[in-house]
Motif scaffolding. Structure first.
Motif, mmCIF file in Angstrom:
data_model
loop_
_atom_site.group_PDB
_atom_site.id
_atom_site.type_symbol
_atom_site.label_atom_id
_atom_site.label_comp_id
_atom_site.label_asym_id
_atom_site.label_seq_id
_atom_site.Cartn_x
_atom_site.Cartn_y
_atom_site.Cartn_z
ATOM 1 N N ALA A 187 0.786 -1.017 -0.045
ATOM 2 C CA ALA A 187 -0.024 0.045 0.112
ATOM 3 C C ALA A 187 0.802 1.261 -0.075
ATOM 4 C CB ALA A 187 -1.102 -0.015 1.213
ATOM 5 N N PHE A 188 2.085 1.149 0.796
ATOM 6 C CA PHE A 188 2.877 2.488 0.698
ATOM 7 C C PHE A 188 3.354 2.675 -0.644
ATOM 8 C CE2 PHE A 188 4.432 4.318 4.631
ATOM 9 C CZ PHE A 188 3.629 3.697 5.779
ATOM 10 N N ALA B 278 -2.500 4.939 2.720
ATOM 11 C CA ALA B 278 -2.104 3.680 2.504
ATOM 12 C C ALA B 278 -2.480 2.574 3.425
ATOM 13 C CB ALA B 278 -0.631 3.587 2.436
ATOM 14 N N ILE B 279 -2.418 3.267 4.832
ATOM 15 C CA ILE B 279 -3.001 2.311 6.152
ATOM 16 C C ILE B 279 -4.308 2.172 6.235
ATOM 17 C CG2 ILE B 279 -2.977 2.322 8.680
ATOM 18 C CD1 ILE B 279 -0.165 4.163 8.526
ATOM 19 N N GLN B 280 -5.153 3.226 5.615
ATOM 20 C CA GLN B 280 -6.523 3.194 5.650
ATOM 21 C C GLN B 280 -7.093 2.119 4.443
ATOM 22 O OE1 GLN B 280 -8.108 3.845 8.277
ATOM 23 N NE2 GLN B 280 -9.097 5.876 8.055
ATOM 24 N N GLN B 281 -6.253 2.137 3.143
ATOM 25 C CA GLN B 281 -6.535 0.996 2.504
ATOM 26 C C GLN B 281 -6.464 -0.285 2.813
ATOM 27 O OE1 GLN B 281 -4.607 1.402 -1.718
ATOM 28 N NE2 GLN B 281 -3.779 -1.051 -1.226
ATOM 29 N N VAL B 282 -5.430 -0.627 3.783
ATOM 30 C CA VAL B 282 -5.291 -1.997 4.394
ATOM 31 C C VAL B 282 -6.270 -2.271 5.256
ATOM 32 C CG1 VAL B 282 -3.490 -3.464 5.322
ATOM 33 C CG2 VAL B 282 -2.597 -1.860 3.979
ATOM 34 N N ARG B 283 -6.747 -1.197 5.917
ATOM 35 C CA ARG B 283 -7.773 -1.497 7.012
ATOM 36 C C ARG B 283 -9.203 -1.714 6.731
ATOM 37 N NH1 ARG B 283 -8.383 3.142 11.037
ATOM 38 N NH2 ARG B 283 -8.959 1.438 12.465
ATOM 39 N N LYS B 284 -9.401 -1.100 5.401
ATOM 40 C CA LYS B 284 -10.751 -1.174 4.836
ATOM 41 C C LYS B 284 -10.527 -2.558 4.242
ATOM 42 C CE LYS B 284 -11.453 3.651 4.505
ATOM 43 N NZ LYS B 284 -11.609 4.820 3.521
ATOM 44 N N GLY B 285 -9.554 -2.862 3.570
ATOM 45 C CA GLY B 285 -9.254 -4.079 2.819
ATOM 46 C C GLY B 285 -9.334 -5.510 3.838
ATOM 47 N N ALA B 286 -8.994 -5.280 5.292
ATOM 48 C CA ALA B 286 -8.860 -6.360 6.047
ATOM 49 C C ALA B 286 -10.292 -6.550 6.623
ATOM 50 C CB ALA B 286 -7.844 -5.917 7.175
#
Length: 210
Positions: A147-148, A202-210
């Motif tokens: 994501a970064f 980037a962090i929010q993308q991973v959180r939403k995907g998880a």
């Protein structure tokens, strides 16, 4: 009195002060170890039994880093950061301020993020230490690393390993859904290039995907 004038016993003032300073450091370290033991805190066995013939003040410590045992011989005052970089050879963890203020040295100890510049290496014998090298590899990136890259969440890159380590830890920490919540939990990691919006995205993308 100059530094070279003598004090009682024939020692020069410089030699006397040097000896007194060294004794003070040893006493302080021993006192902290005793206090920790009295309070039930684990201390490294290497502190109590320095390896014979290993040089003045050098101790043998076994660390578990990224799932592998690392046997190192270090100064008991060495920080976890310096040990990882200089003794283990893992230079992905960066030394920024060396005062616990920038977050560039963030690693995980037993799954929790820690500022490695503020932690003595010898206190982590038996702990599970994870560095940026243990998060992912080229061709097999951790989701936060990917994501970064996707969000251009770095510029000079010096703070990036610490940012990623904090971001990975944040995924398992209590955190609200808003960008402001992520910013609060990432506030200990400084980016002098100012890539904060991209880091949060980037962090929010991973959180939403998880």
């Amino acid at each position: 009195m100059s530094n070279e004038e003598t004090v009682s016993g024939g020692l020069s003032r410089r030699a006397f002060l040097s000896s007194a300073g060294a004794a003070g450091v040893v006493s302080a370290i021993e006192g902290r170890i005793v206090m920790a033991q009295e309070n039930g805190v684990k201390t490294a066995s290497a502190v109590r039994t320095p390896e014979a013939g290993g040089g003045a003040g050098i101790v043998a410590v076994t660390l578990r880093v990224n799932g592998k045992e690392q046997k190192v011989r270090i100064d008991p005052r060495a920080s976890l950061l310096d040990c990882l970089r200089e003794s283990v050879g893992l230079t992905g963890t960066k030394k920024g301020c060396d005062h616990g203020q920038c977050g560039a040295c963030t690693v995980h100890v037993n799954g929790r993020r820690v500022l490695s510049c503020l932690s003595l290496a010898m206190m982590h014998e038996g702990d599970e230490v994870t560095t940026i090298e243990g998060i992912g590899q080229p061709g097999n990136l951790h989701a936060v690393q990917a994501a970064f890259v996707a969000h251009d969440a770095y510029q000079c890159g010096y703070c990036t390993s610490g940012q990623i380590m904090s971001g990975v830890a944040l995924l398992k920490e209590p955190c609200g859904p808003a960008d402001a919540d992520v910013k609060e939990l990432m506030s200990g990691n400084i980016c002098r290039c100012g890539a904060y919006p991209n880091i949060v995205a980037a962090i929010q993308q991973v959180r939403k995907g998880a």
